[in-house]
Design a protein around this motif. Structure first.
Motif, PDB file in Angstrom:
ATOM      1  N   ALA A 110      20.703 -17.600  12.212  1.00 35.26           N
ATOM      2  CA  ALA A 110      20.312 -16.185  12.190  1.00 35.26           C
ATOM      3  C   ALA A 110      20.359 -15.591  13.595  1.00 35.26           C
ATOM      4  O   ALA A 110      20.836 -14.467  13.790  1.00 35.26           O
ATOM      5  N   LYS A 111      19.886 -16.339  14.594  1.00 36.79           N
ATOM      6  CA  LYS A 111      19.927 -15.859  15.986  1.00 36.79           C
ATOM      7  C   LYS A 111      21.362 -15.643  16.442  1.00 36.79           C
ATOM      8  O   LYS A 111      21.676 -14.669  17.115  1.00 36.79           O
ATOM      9  N   GLU A 114      22.762 -12.552  14.890  1.00 35.86           N
ATOM     10  CA  GLU A 114      22.148 -11.338  15.441  1.00 35.86           C
ATOM     11  C   GLU A 114      22.855 -10.866  16.709  1.00 35.86           C
ATOM     12  O   GLU A 114      22.869  -9.680  17.010  1.00 35.86           O
ATOM     13  N   SER A 115      23.435 -11.807  17.454  1.00 34.98           N
ATOM     14  CA  SER A 115      24.055 -11.442  18.727  1.00 34.98           C
ATOM     15  C   SER A 115      25.361 -10.688  18.482  1.00 34.98           C
ATOM     16  O   SER A 115      26.019 -10.863  17.465  1.00 34.98           O
ATOM     17  N   SER A 116      25.725  -9.869  19.442  1.00 32.07           N
ATOM     18  CA  SER A 116      26.905  -9.018  19.267  1.00 32.07           C
ATOM     19  C   SER A 116      28.204  -9.818  19.166  1.00 32.07           C
ATOM     20  O   SER A 116      29.124  -9.434  18.455  1.00 32.07           O
ATOM     21  N   HIS A 118      28.267 -13.186  18.309  1.00 31.87           N
ATOM     22  CA  HIS A 118      27.992 -14.364  17.480  1.00 31.87           C
ATOM     23  C   HIS A 118      27.969 -15.660  18.280  1.00 31.87           C
ATOM     24  O   HIS A 118      28.476 -16.689  17.834  1.00 31.87           O
TER      25      HIS A 118
END
Length: 167
Positions: A110-111, A114-116, A118
């Motif tokens: 999930a983290k 979430e990042s732009s 990946h």
């Protein structure tokens, strides 16, 4: 003849042929990361990559891949389903063994998503997420009433895990 990649046929059995890529293993040049890169590359093969491959472990699979993609895809799906059945078996007692996903894996996933881009750019961020997951698991286990205590060591003393591979 070839088994079409099916279990029990020639070129089957869940073993990746590394001899074709590494005829002589040289520990000064070859590492686990080079093998993992080879495994990754397998999933991105193009027709022209395979067409020039002179010594396929499964000639029938090569023929189907080049001449009948539908039949190849059908057999590949069957083989993938069979391989899922024993995905976490460690038949050869390898020090590199896989297990079912844990909640920490999903949290990390999930983290990453979430990042732009990946990716997680910091090992400290990965460690922080794992630490949070561990704390959450510990809280959940301490709050769970009537939970059995961890099992005792076997009567013959504690068991040991095989040493990790070095590379």
């Amino acid at each position: 003849g070839g088994g079409g990649g099916r279990r029990g046929g020639e070129g089957a059995g869940g073993v990746l042929d590394l001899k074709s890529s590494y005829p002589t293993w040289d520990p000064t040049k070859h590492f686990m990361v080079t093998v993992l890169a080879l495994v990754k590359k397998i999933f991105y093969l193009k027709d022209e990559d395979l067409a020039g491959y002179q010594y396929p472990a499964n000639p029938e699979a090569k023929r189907l891949f080049l001449e009948d993609k539908g039949a190849f895809a059908e057999i590949a799906a069957q083989v993938a389903a069979l391989s899922d059945e024993g995905a976490f078996e460690n038949k050869f007692s390898s020090p590199i063994a896989f297990g079912p996903p844990k909640s920490a894996h999903e949290t990390l996933r999930a983290k990453i998503l979430e990042s732009s881009d990946h990716t997680l750019h910091s090992s400290s961020l990965v460690l922080e997420v794992l630490k949070q997951c561990q704390q959450t698991a510990e809280r959940a286990s301490s709050e769970a009433p009537n939970q059995l205590p961890p099992p005792l060591a076997p009567p013959n003393g504690p068991t040991t895990s095989p040493p990790l591979a070095q590379g």
